[in-house]
Every structure is written in structure tokens, then in C-alpha cells.
Design a protein around this motif. Structure first.
Motif, short mmCIF file in Angstrom:
data_model
loop_
_atom_site.label_atom_id
_atom_site.label_comp_id
_atom_site.label_asym_id
_atom_site.label_seq_id
_atom_site.Cartn_x
_atom_site.Cartn_y
_atom_site.Cartn_z
N ASP A 131 -68.76 34.61 33.97
CA ASP A 131 -67.59 35.43 33.78
C ASP A 131 -67.99 36.93 33.29
O ASP A 131 -69.24 37.19 32.77
CB ASP A 131 -66.50 34.67 33.00
N ARG A 132 -67.06 37.61 32.91
CA ARG A 132 -67.44 38.87 32.37
C ARG A 132 -68.03 39.04 31.06
O ARG A 132 -68.93 39.76 30.71
CB ARG A 132 -66.11 39.94 32.16
N ALA A 133 -67.79 38.08 29.94
CA ALA A 133 -68.48 37.88 28.60
C ALA A 133 -69.89 37.57 28.94
O ALA A 133 -70.80 38.02 28.34
CB ALA A 133 -67.61 36.95 27.85
N ALA A 134 -70.04 36.51 29.96
CA ALA A 134 -71.67 36.04 30.09
C ALA A 134 -72.28 37.15 30.81
O ALA A 134 -73.39 37.41 30.32
CB ALA A 134 -71.42 34.96 31.13
N VAL A 135 -71.58 38.10 31.36
CA VAL A 135 -72.45 39.29 32.01
C VAL A 135 -72.67 40.09 30.98
O VAL A 135 -73.82 40.62 31.11
CB VAL A 135 -71.42 39.81 33.31
N ARG A 136 -71.82 40.38 30.07
CA ARG A 136 -72.29 41.42 28.90
C ARG A 136 -73.33 40.93 28.13
O ARG A 136 -74.22 41.51 27.83
CB ARG A 136 -70.93 41.52 27.95
N ARG A 164 -83.71 33.00 20.86
CA ARG A 164 -82.68 33.57 21.55
C ARG A 164 -81.68 33.02 22.16
O ARG A 164 -80.67 33.34 22.39
CB ARG A 164 -83.13 34.41 22.74
N GLY A 165 -81.79 31.54 22.09
CA GLY A 165 -80.69 30.78 22.38
C GLY A 165 -80.43 30.62 23.92
O GLY A 165 -81.25 30.71 24.62
N THR A 166 -79.08 30.56 24.15
CA THR A 166 -78.82 30.51 25.78
C THR A 166 -77.96 31.57 25.95
O THR A 166 -76.55 31.46 26.20
CB THR A 166 -78.17 29.16 26.04
N PRO A 167 -78.29 32.95 26.28
CA PRO A 167 -77.39 34.08 26.45
C PRO A 167 -76.64 33.63 27.82
O PRO A 167 -77.24 33.29 28.84
CB PRO A 167 -78.30 35.08 26.84
N GLY A 168 -75.46 34.03 27.74
CA GLY A 168 -74.54 33.56 29.04
C GLY A 168 -74.44 32.28 29.32
O GLY A 168 -74.04 31.98 30.46
N ARG A 601 -65.66 30.34 25.10
CA ARG A 601 -65.77 30.03 26.59
C ARG A 601 -66.08 31.28 27.27
O ARG A 601 -66.44 31.00 28.58
CB ARG A 601 -64.27 29.73 27.08
N GLY A 602 -66.11 32.42 26.56
CA GLY A 602 -66.76 33.55 27.16
C GLY A 602 -68.22 33.84 27.22
O GLY A 602 -68.97 33.86 28.18
N VAL A 615 -57.73 30.54 20.47
CA VAL A 615 -58.03 31.10 22.00
C VAL A 615 -59.21 30.72 22.67
O VAL A 615 -59.36 31.01 23.93
CB VAL A 615 -57.56 32.57 22.05
N GLY A 616 -60.06 30.08 21.93
CA GLY A 616 -61.33 29.75 22.40
C GLY A 616 -62.27 30.93 23.05
O GLY A 616 -63.08 30.82 23.79
N ARG A 617 -62.30 31.83 22.32
CA ARG A 617 -62.95 33.06 22.73
C ARG A 617 -63.01 33.96 21.23
O ARG A 617 -62.30 33.97 20.48
CB ARG A 617 -62.20 34.02 23.56
N CYS A 618 -64.58 34.29 20.92
CA CYS A 618 -64.85 34.97 19.89
C CYS A 618 -64.22 36.47 19.94
O CYS A 618 -64.07 37.15 20.89
CB CYS A 618 -66.53 35.02 19.72
N ALA A 619 -64.07 36.89 18.63
CA ALA A 619 -63.58 38.31 18.46
C ALA A 619 -64.34 39.46 19.09
O ALA A 619 -63.59 40.47 19.38
CB ALA A 619 -63.34 38.65 16.76
N ASP A 620 -65.76 39.12 19.37
CA ASP A 620 -66.31 40.31 19.89
C ASP A 620 -66.55 40.15 21.29
O ASP A 620 -67.24 41.29 21.96
CB ASP A 620 -67.73 40.55 19.11
N CYS A 621 -65.97 39.22 21.89
CA CYS A 621 -66.28 39.06 23.38
C CYS A 621 -65.19 40.31 24.21
O CYS A 621 -63.94 40.41 23.55
CB CYS A 621 -65.68 37.83 23.80
N PRO A 622 -65.67 40.76 25.25
CA PRO A 622 -64.57 41.48 25.94
C PRO A 622 -63.55 40.71 26.31
O PRO A 622 -63.38 39.58 26.54
CB PRO A 622 -65.33 41.95 27.43
#
Length: 697
Positions: A131-136, A164-168, A601-602, A615-622
């Protein structure tokens, strides 16, 4: 007195040592507020006036266009206007544009300003669901890999070693495949990205000795500011600029390294004396910015860091007269903290401190909302710092277009300030700020900044008209020198780097926020969080207030504990008794464990707060919603709360509004399924919310 002697006359002994060290490798360890820019610019000016430097042969490299513009301005004031002061990217792009035809042939490929579209296409080719957040996040990972000069084959091992963990949401092996797909897409499009500007310039200099010789004849003396933030790729380019020469002066502070997530590394600064044996090392320790009380707190913060983390540390020595001691305050919840901060800001304003000299700093952008509401309710103007560049904002671009049109019809009959306000009114500006927060308020602040700039221009240049204002705006846009609206600054700690204010409020200093929850189990990440707080503390000249909350929301469980970084610095209280401390620590561990168990989830990041988990989404996510819809909901909430004479969160919290905007419920039954919409609120507000969402009524 000669010009070169006059340049040195106003410097302190350490700054003078920097300014007179005109040749050979020089490493300046400059603490916060010690006048490093002054030392650098006076060094260059002294070298030019003494005949050691030719201005055109000096390249001063900075990390931001704003810093480069400030350096050029200071050098002009010192009588040396010909010096090149540029960012790494600007300097590399200029060279790449000049040498590309002869080194490669043809026109330079177009530069992709944003990677998101190409990253999304690369993911699609690999049939990855993003999704858009993963793309970011994946775009940021592409940048990290490239500034570290990693290729797809070397990425996975390096990413695992760096944690680095698991980006996206993707493991390192899949990200490595994505890196290759991204490069393939870019090549097919005949485009390059910003990292390629550095990579290609370095490649040409490395492979074409004639080009390298040409650049080295042009630039003989190098200065690099903020050297602790240099990446491996930037260091490689600097090495190629230098060749075998050593006429390099670097300036940095390892205690202000806060961008390692983007590939910055202090090792180049720390290892400079080893790499250049015999290099002169100068420490700037005299802090001219902050009072002794603020300096003592900053030093104390670093005193408590592990010794290995304080290598090359600068112990600050305050030069200003004494001021008030920093304050430490525990609040019951975030709303109470915001109200307390607003009251503190009001006291400062009433005491004569200008609003533009007050800042409220926090760890994540998501913490700004209650502060915005509290300041609005207190009638205090503010501006949000960070995000999209001023001149790239849609409302600013639109206003400049309108001003260009007005310039052609400006007959001089209307005062400049009034004429500009008339034009801005057609773009949505109003004399009074809007009650809404978020994007609506930011749009107004942008246009208000243009109105103030017109006033400043009219005062500085009587007779100036709209064409002069447009020319001023064009010049500022080229230098990224944005005007500002008068108001209290709200900013993240990262966005505050390089700035300073008379008064600073540091809020949300609780475990899970400072240090942030996802850094809690990584000692190196924890120390970067300490440095981030150090940056925040050292932004204050005189007034410094630090605060934290016991709970996130009114009536919530008091499981939060003060940041570990404040241990031994804040006054002891009943909360510090062993039994209370142990109970809080246990609660804090439990809360952190719960937060780490829930992910966005983003982007897959840990959700650190109850609002984020709702809301299942962090504050810094698009945002996963239409921002215009969300702004409409916030305006409706503000008007409803004002009419009922209750705080806005009593109507609906921001978390609930986000959930409504994301799900866009079609009827009351769907609306009732959203967390935060109980039976009473459904009955009271349900139809009104649906009207806002779908334009019914």
C-alpha cells in the motif's frame, strides 16, 4: 588594521584558532551554540583577504539549502562574495550537468523527484502487495541502500547487520530483489534519482582522470559543515574531489548525530585524526546560545551516557548570564499537558517574549494535535514546521501565480500590503486565522507568511511594488529561504535541528516516546534517542520546560513513566520512591510489550499509543484517507464543540475521525461499528457526520 586582521578581531581564542588554520587537514569539534558557522565563514574570509585563497577555488559544503544560503550571506557581509557554498547534491548536480556531455554524451537524464511511483511499479513487477505506506518505507530503504553504496547483491547482508527490520513488511531478500527491479524501471524510463546524482558524479570522477583533474583545478580548498551527518556516498564524493590533497576543514558534533536511519554516520568525524595523521583538532566549547542552567542540563544529559557513546564529546561552557532553571512537570494526560504548555506560552508572551521566539518540540508529528487545539483555544498563533517545502506547497504556488498576474496591473495606487492581501484573499486567505487545525491552518499560515513578507519588503524598500515582491519570491524559492508567519513554532525534534529559540517546551518525555518504543531494545538506537533529546535541550536560549504525562487520554490508565534520560536530572518526588518506581517500570514494560505486539497496518512499525492502536496506523504514516474529507470532519467537529462549549475531543477524538475518514461509512449502522462511536454519540452526531462525508442534507 588590514581586512584579514579585522576579520579575526571579533573571534574568541578557539574560533580564532580555526580561522587561522588555513592549510592542511583541520577537524573542528563544535558543540551546540559555539559559533561554528561564524568560525567557518571567518576562516574563509581571512584566507581570501590574506591572499591564501582565491574565492572561486573554495567549496563550502552544507547539508541544507538554508544553511548554504546563510553561509553565502555571511561571506558577502565579510567581503568575499565569490565563494561557492552548496549542498552535496547541488554541487554534484552542477558538475554532472557540465561534464555529462563529454563523459557520457547526450543530455543528462531527467531527475525523479519522488521515488514512490517507480517503487510501486517495481513492486508490481514482482507481484508484491504494497500500500502507499509500504511504498513510502520502501522508497526510504532504496535511499538508505544507495547512500551506503550497496547493490542488490550486497544489500541483504548489510541490512541484517544494521538491524533494518522488514521495511514495507518485506524481508531483506525480497527488498534486494525490489532494489534491482527499481533500477530496471528507472533505466527503462531514462531517469535518475537524487542519489544517482552523487553516484554518477563519483563514477565519472573515478573513471575519467581528465574530469577529476578539471574539478580539482577548480576547487582547491574544501569546508564541510555538519560532518557527523556524512554518508558513505557523500564521503566517497568528497574523497574524489580532494584526490591526494589534504586541504580540508570539517566541522561537526558527534553528540548531534540523529540521522543514522537515513545513512548518516559519525565515524567519518570520529576517525578523521586517524585518517589524517597530524591533523589539527580544535574544540569549540564556549556556548553563546544558552544560559548556564540550560547548558548544565545538556551536559548532564550526556554525562549519563555510556562512555563508548561519548567519544569526541564536547563539554559545553556557558557564556551567557544566568537564567531561570529548567522546569520539570508531570501531567495526568496529553490534554492536560497541552493545556499546561499553552498556559506557559501565554505567560511568556505576556512577559514580552515574542511568539516567534517560542517553540514546542515533540518526538513524533502525531503529538501535535492536542497542542494545536490548546493553543487555538488560548488564542495563541502557531505554525507547524516540517513536511513539504514552503515553495512546493500548492497554496504557495497558486498565490505566486496570482501575484504574477497582479504584477502586470499594479499601477501603484494601492499600498503594497493591502494589494497583496486582496490577491491572497482570492486564494482563500482571511484576516483572521481559521479555527480548524491541520492542513487548513497550515494553508492559512503559508499565505499569511506571504502577506508578512510584503509588509517587510515595503518597510525595507519604500516604493517597492508587486513585481519586486515576485522577484523576491523567485530568489527565495531558488535558495529555499521561506518567509515565516509570526507564531509559536510546533516541530518534531528532528525538524528542530539547526534552529534556536528563547523559550523551548519539550513535551511527551515519557518512556515509549523518548526513547521511542521501537528503539527500547537496541542500545545504539537508545543512545541516538538521547542525542535527539540533547538536540532539543540545546535549542533553548533561556527558558526550558520539560514535561511528560502519566496517561495518554483523560481517565486512562497511568502506566507511563518519565523518560529514563531524565533520571538524576529532574528533582526527586514521591514518584521516585523505590516501590513507586518499580511499579511504574513494570507497568511501562507491560505497555511497551503491548505496543510492540501491535503493528501499523500501513508500514509495519510498532504502534506506541492507544490512539494509534485504535486506528491500526502509526502517527507518521501517510494517511489512508482523503485529506479534504478529514479536514471537513475536523472543521465540523470544531464548530460543534464550540457551539456546545466543550473541548473538541469530547465530540470525537482524532483517532475516531481518522477511522471515519478511512472507512467512509455509508449509513448509521456502518458508523456504529467504528471504535469511539458509541450509541449516545451515534444518536447525537451520526446524521451530521454522514452529511459531511457524503454531502447530504
Amino acid at each position: 588594521m588590514s581586512l584579514s586582521d579585522a576579520v579575526l578581531a571579533s573571534l574568541d581564542p578557539e574560533q580564532r584558532e580555526v580561522a587561522t588554520a588555513l592549510t592542511g587537514p583541520v577537524c573542528v569539534l563544535a558543540g551546540a551554540g559555539t559559533g561554528k558557522t561564524r568560525a567557518l565563514t571567518h576562516r574563509i574570509a581571512h584566507g581570501v583577504h590574506a591572499g591564501v585563497y582565491q574565492p572561486q577555488q573554495v567549496l563550502a559544503v552544507t547539508f541544507t539549502a538554508r544553511a548554504a544560503g546563510e553561509m553565502r550571506s555571511r561571506l558577502r557581509d565579510l567581503g568575499v562574495p565569490g565563494v561557492q557554498a552548496r549542498t552535496f547534491h547541488a554541487a554534484a548536480l552542477r558538475q554532472l550537468q557540465y561534464f555529462w556531455p563529454q563523459a557520457v554524451g547526450g543530455a543528462l537524464p531527467s531527475i525523479v523527484e519522488h521515488k514512490a511511483r517507480l517503487v510501486a511499479e517495481a513492486a508490481g513487477r514482482l507481484r508484491l502487495s504494497v500500500d502507499r505506506a509500504a511504498v513510502r518505507d520502501l522508497a526510504a530503504e532504496v535511499e538508505w541502500a544507495k547512500v551506503g553504496m550497496l547493490v542488490p547483491e550486497s544489500y541483504a547482508a548489510a541490512a541484517r547487520a544494521a538491524g533494518r527490520g522488514t521495511p514495507g513488511g518485506l524481508d531483506a531478500a525480497v527488498v534486494a530483489r525490489l532494489l534491482q527491479a527499481y533500477e530496471d524501471v528507472k533505466t527503462e524510463r531514462g531517469a535518475i534519482d537524487f542519489e544517482d546524482v552523487l553516484l554518477l558524479t563519483a563514477g565519472i570522477l573515478d573513471e575519467r582522470p581528465d574530469v577529476a583533474d578539471s574539478v580539482r583545478r577548480q576547487y582547491r580548498h574544501f569546508v564541510v559543515d555538519e560532518y557527523q551527518d556524512v554518508s558513505a556516498l557523500q564521503q566517497r564524493l568528497l574523497d574524489l574531489w580532494l584526490g591526494e590533497r589534504t586541504d580540508l576543514c570539517v566541522v561537526g558534533d558527534a553528540s548531534q548525530t540523529i540521522y543514522s536511519f537515513a545513512g548518516a554516520s559519525p565515524r567519518h568525524l570520529l576517525d578523521f585524526p586517524r585518517r589524517f595523521p597530524g591533523a589539527r583538532v580544535v574544540r569549540l566549547v564556549r556556548d553563546y546560545r544558552s544560559t548556564p542552567q540550560v547548558v548544565a542540563l545538556a551536559n548532564g544529559l550526556l554525562d549519563r551516557a555510556p562512555k563508548a557513546a561519548t567519544r569526541a564529546r564536547v563539554e559545553l561552557v556557558a557564556q551567557r548570564p544566568p537564567g531561570p532553571p529548567p522546569s520539570f512537570t508531570a501531567y495526568d494526560d496529553d490534554v492536560a499537558e497541552a493545556a499546561g504548555v499553552a498556559a506557559g506560552v501565554r505567560r511568556l508572551l505576556d512577559a514580552g517574549v515574542p511568539a516567534g521566539e517560542v517553540a514546542v518540540l515533540y518526538r513524533t508529528n502525531g503529538q501535535s494535535e492536542p497542542l494545536e487545539q490548546a493553543l487555538t483555544q488560548a488564542g495563541i498563533g502557531y505554525l507547524l514546521r516540517g513536511g513539504e517545502r514552503f515553495f512546493a506547497r500548492q497554496e504557495v504556488r497558486q498565490a505566486v501565480v496570482l501575484l504574477r498576474g497582479a504584477a502586470r496591473g499594479d499601477d501603484g495606487s494601492t499600498p503594497l500590503g493591502q494589494l497583496v492581501r486582496d490577491v491572497l484573499a482570492s486564494a482563500g486567505w482571511s484576516e483572521e486565522p481559521p479555527a480548524a487545525t491541520g492542513a487548513v491552518r497550515e494553508r492559512w499560515a503559508s499565505l499569511q507568511a506571504l502577506a508578512h513578507l510584503a509588509d517587510d519588503l515595503a518597510a525595507a524598500r519604500p516604493g517597492a511594488r508587486v513585481p519586486d515582491l515576485v522577484a523576491e519570491l523567485d530568489e527565495r524559492a531558488a535558495a529555499q529561504h521561506a518567509p515565516v508567519v509570526e507564531g509559536v513554532t510546533l516541530a518534531s525534534l528532528h525538524a528542530a535541528k539547526g534552529l534556536e529559540w528563547d523559550a523551548v517546551f519539550l513535551v511527551g518525555l515519557a518512556e515509549g516516546l523518548v526513547p521511542i518504543s521501537f528503539a527500547a531494545d537496541d542500545p545504539e538506537a537508545v543512545e541516538e534517542e538521547r542525542r535527539l533529546l540533547y538536540v532539543g535541550v540545546t535549542r533553548a536560549r533561556q527558558h526550558l520546560a520539560l514535561s511528560w504525562t502519566r496517561a495518554r487520554t483523560p481517565g486512562g490508565r497511568a502506566t507511563r513513566t518519565p523518560s529514563r534520560f531524565l533520571d538524576g536530572l529532574r528533582p526527586a518526588s514521591a514518584e521516585d520512591r523505590p516501590a513507586a518506581r518499580a511499579a511504574r517500570a513494570a507497568g511501562g514494560r507491560s505497555a511497551r510489550k503491548e505496543a510492540l505486539a501491535r503493528t501499523c497496518r500501513g508500514c509495519g512499525a510498532a504502534l506506541a499509543t492507544a490512539a494509534e492502536r485504535k486506528v491500526g496506523r502509526c502517527a507518521d504514516c501517510p494517511p489512508g484517507y482523503d485529506e479534504a474529507v478529514f479536514d471537513s470532519l475536523r472543521q465540523w467537529r470544531s464548530a460543534t464543540a464550540s457551539e456546545a462549549k466543550v473541548p473538541a475531543y469530547v465530540v470525537f477524538t482524532d483517532a475516531t475521525l481518522v477511522a471515519i475518514a478511512e472507512s467512509r461509512p455509508a449509513d448509521t449502522a456502518s458508523l456504529a461499528g467504528i471504535a469511539g462511536v458509541g450509541p449516545a454519540k451515534l444518536e447525537r452526531y451520526g446524521e451530521a457526520v454522514l452529511e459531511v462525508l457524503h454531502g447530504r442534507g
